[in-house]
Write a protein that holds these residues in place. Structure first.
Motif: not given
Length: 527
Positions: A312-314, A316, A318-320, A323, A472, A492, A494, A496
């Motif tokens: 997951v590297a969307a 900060t 969009n990763t949060n 997830l 994250c 993860v 990115d 985050s």
């Protein structure tokens, strides 16, 4: 990468043709090979996002021979040397913002626009605007190219003890610098008319007894020189950067990591694939549901992909979103409770000073020339950078971008069941105030040392960050390689991962270095 054919393919992509590279590897559209590749929905590894972390993951997985799909919500943008491509503060277009109806940007008046898959998402979170890239290449398309590492003492204050600064500084930062081909602004560019404001900024800093130094940048100085010679469409030299430089003046990830990843023959990239949810598939694999988009933003339908390893590297924000929602909606219930915590804005602040008696010309160049790190004079340690605030590019003013080492103020991403969405729940203006005070004190010092300079109150009512970090956090929600605790095969890689602050630096360099370190270990360990 020693294969001459692969070098040829990387050269093709470096000229602005990632799609052409994909065809050369997978076959032309309409061919059986292309159809077979395009119809696949299961991959050994899937990477969400093509920014700094995602591009690193794609390259290192591809070179390890891992069958990998990269999905990216944004468009792939071409390079157009002869005509404008992206919008700017003086040329508003519908493709500047990710599905907004009204422009919203520091120094930019609100103007109605048609919602479209533009290059920049601007999310109005409570008490904080968060900006993040939305294009193939992620944030590298819209950042200012500054490539700087945090000072050791502040890195070690923020990051887990098992994460060695020496290892990053001797191995992984140099690896990223080589891949990005960064360099300081050349003297001839620095001496040119569009960078009068940069020379003035340096002089003002020297008068205030603050030492500046040239900063590494991802701008392609040969293209900038061609702008100065009027042989390509001007972009960097007229203040464009925030929404991309369509003439290729910015050496973003579509010219470095991504073509190298695709050239391995083990990586596919699918643009305009917006991830809507992640979870577990029936057989224990990871499930990723995407909404396919047309270039005008039309929804073309949903597709579910499955994978054994999910990176997951969307970014900060969009990763949060992905997830935290997966945990709260029960699709990944084993995600740690700490996930969503530790968010910070990297202490981002903008500052503008006016000097009416110092002519700087009608337009100013966007690339940053210089930086200074000020550890102890203004309440918080801060890095200041010669900058351009595009909405004020024609004014007799110098702009400073600052990041402060703020170890105290953090926020949390939480799930709102009434709206079925994840929001930044507990940020407040007070959490940005310490950084604002530090930058104001710095600016006052510079003004005192430079008679004729005046403070300028920015016409921006909302606290803003272009560097959202955390949620994250490495060593808390993940191990030191980004493996999410309690979820084998989930990673993860990115921003985050960073603990709300990069330690006195723009974060992209550290994000990429941490991803390089993580992927080396993940590949070596087989997961």
């Amino acid at each position: 990468m020693h294969d001459p054919h692969r070098r040829e393919l990387v050269g093709l992509a470096a000229r602005g043709a990632l799609a052409g590279l994909a065809y050369a590897v997978l076959g032309r559209p309409g061919s059986r090979a292309f159809a077979a590749a395009a119809s696949r929905t299961h991959f050994r590894a899937l990477v969400i996002g093509s920014g700094f972390g995602g591009s690193v993951a794609a390259l290192r997985l591809g070179r390890a021979g891992v069958d990998t799909l990269v999905v990216e919500r944004g468009r792939e943008w071409p390079t157009l040397p002869r005509r404008p491509l992206f919008g700017s503060s003086t040329r508003i277009t519908d493709t500047m913002f990710w599905f907004r109806r009204t422009t919203r940007w520091p120094g930019m008046l609100p103007v109605p626009v048609t919602p479209a898959p533009g290059v920049m998402e601007l999310s109005e979170e409570p008490h904080l605007d968060i900006a993040c890239g939305a294009a193939v290449g992620g944030g590298s398309v819209v950042y200012t190219g500054v490539t700087v590492a945090p000072p050791k003492r502040y890195f070690e204050r923020l990051y887990p003890s098992g994460l060695s600064y020496e290892e990053l500084s001797t191995q992984w930062y140099p690896t990223v610098r080589t891949m990005l081909r960064t360099s300081p602004m050349p003297r001839d560019v620095y001496a040119s008319a569009p960078f009068t404001h940069s020379r003035l900024w340096d002089r003002q800093m020297a008068n205030a007894r603050m030492t500046t130094r040239p900063v590494d940048s991802a701008f392609d100085w040969d293209v900038v020189r061609r702008e100065l010679a009027h042989t390509v469409q001007p972009s960097a030299t007229i203040g464009e950067s925030d929404f991309g430089c369509g003439n290729g003046a910015k050496r973003d990830l579509t010219r470095t990591y991504l073509p190298a990843a695709l050239a391995t023959g083990h990586v596919q990239l699918r643009a305009l694939h917006e991830v809507r949810s992640v979870g577990r598939g029936r057989n224990g694999t990871y499930s990723v549901v995407v909404r396919r988009l047309g270039e005008d933003g039309t929804a073309l339908g949903l597709t579910e992909y499955t994978c054994d390893m999910l990176f997951v590297a969307a970014g900060t924000l969009n990763t949060n979103r992905l997830l935290v929602a997966a945990r709260e909606e029960g699709r990944l219930p084993d995600l740690p409770d700490s996930l969503g915590t530790g968010f910070g804005d990297n202490g981002d602040q903008a500052n503008l000073r006016s000097q009416p008696l110092e002519p700087i010309g009608p337009v100013q160049g966007a690339p940053c020339a210089s930086t200074a790190f000020l550890p102890s004079e203004f309440g918080l340690p801060l890095r200041v950078e010669n900058w351009l605030l595009s909405g004020f590019a024609s004014l007799p003013a110098t702009a400073t971008f600052a990041v402060t080492v703020d170890t105290d103020h953090r926020g949390t991403f939480r799930y709102d069941p009434s709206r079925r969405r994840v929001v930044l729940a507990d940020w407040s203006r007070e959490k940005s105030a310490a950084a604002a005070r530090a930058v104001l004190a710095y600016s006052n010092r510079v003004i005192e040392a430079n008679p004729g300079s005046l403070p300028v109150t920015l016409n921006n009512l909302y606290p803003f960050t272009g560097h959202p970090l955390g949620g994250c956090v490495i060593g808390r929600s993940t191990d030191l390689e980004g493996r999410v605790k309690g979820c084998k095969g989930l990673y993860v890689v990115d921003g985050s991962l960073l603990p709300g602050n990069a330690g006195g630096a723009n974060p992209s360099f550290t994000i990429a270095a941490l991803a390089e370190r993580a992927l080396a270990r993940i590949v070596a360990a087989g997961g």
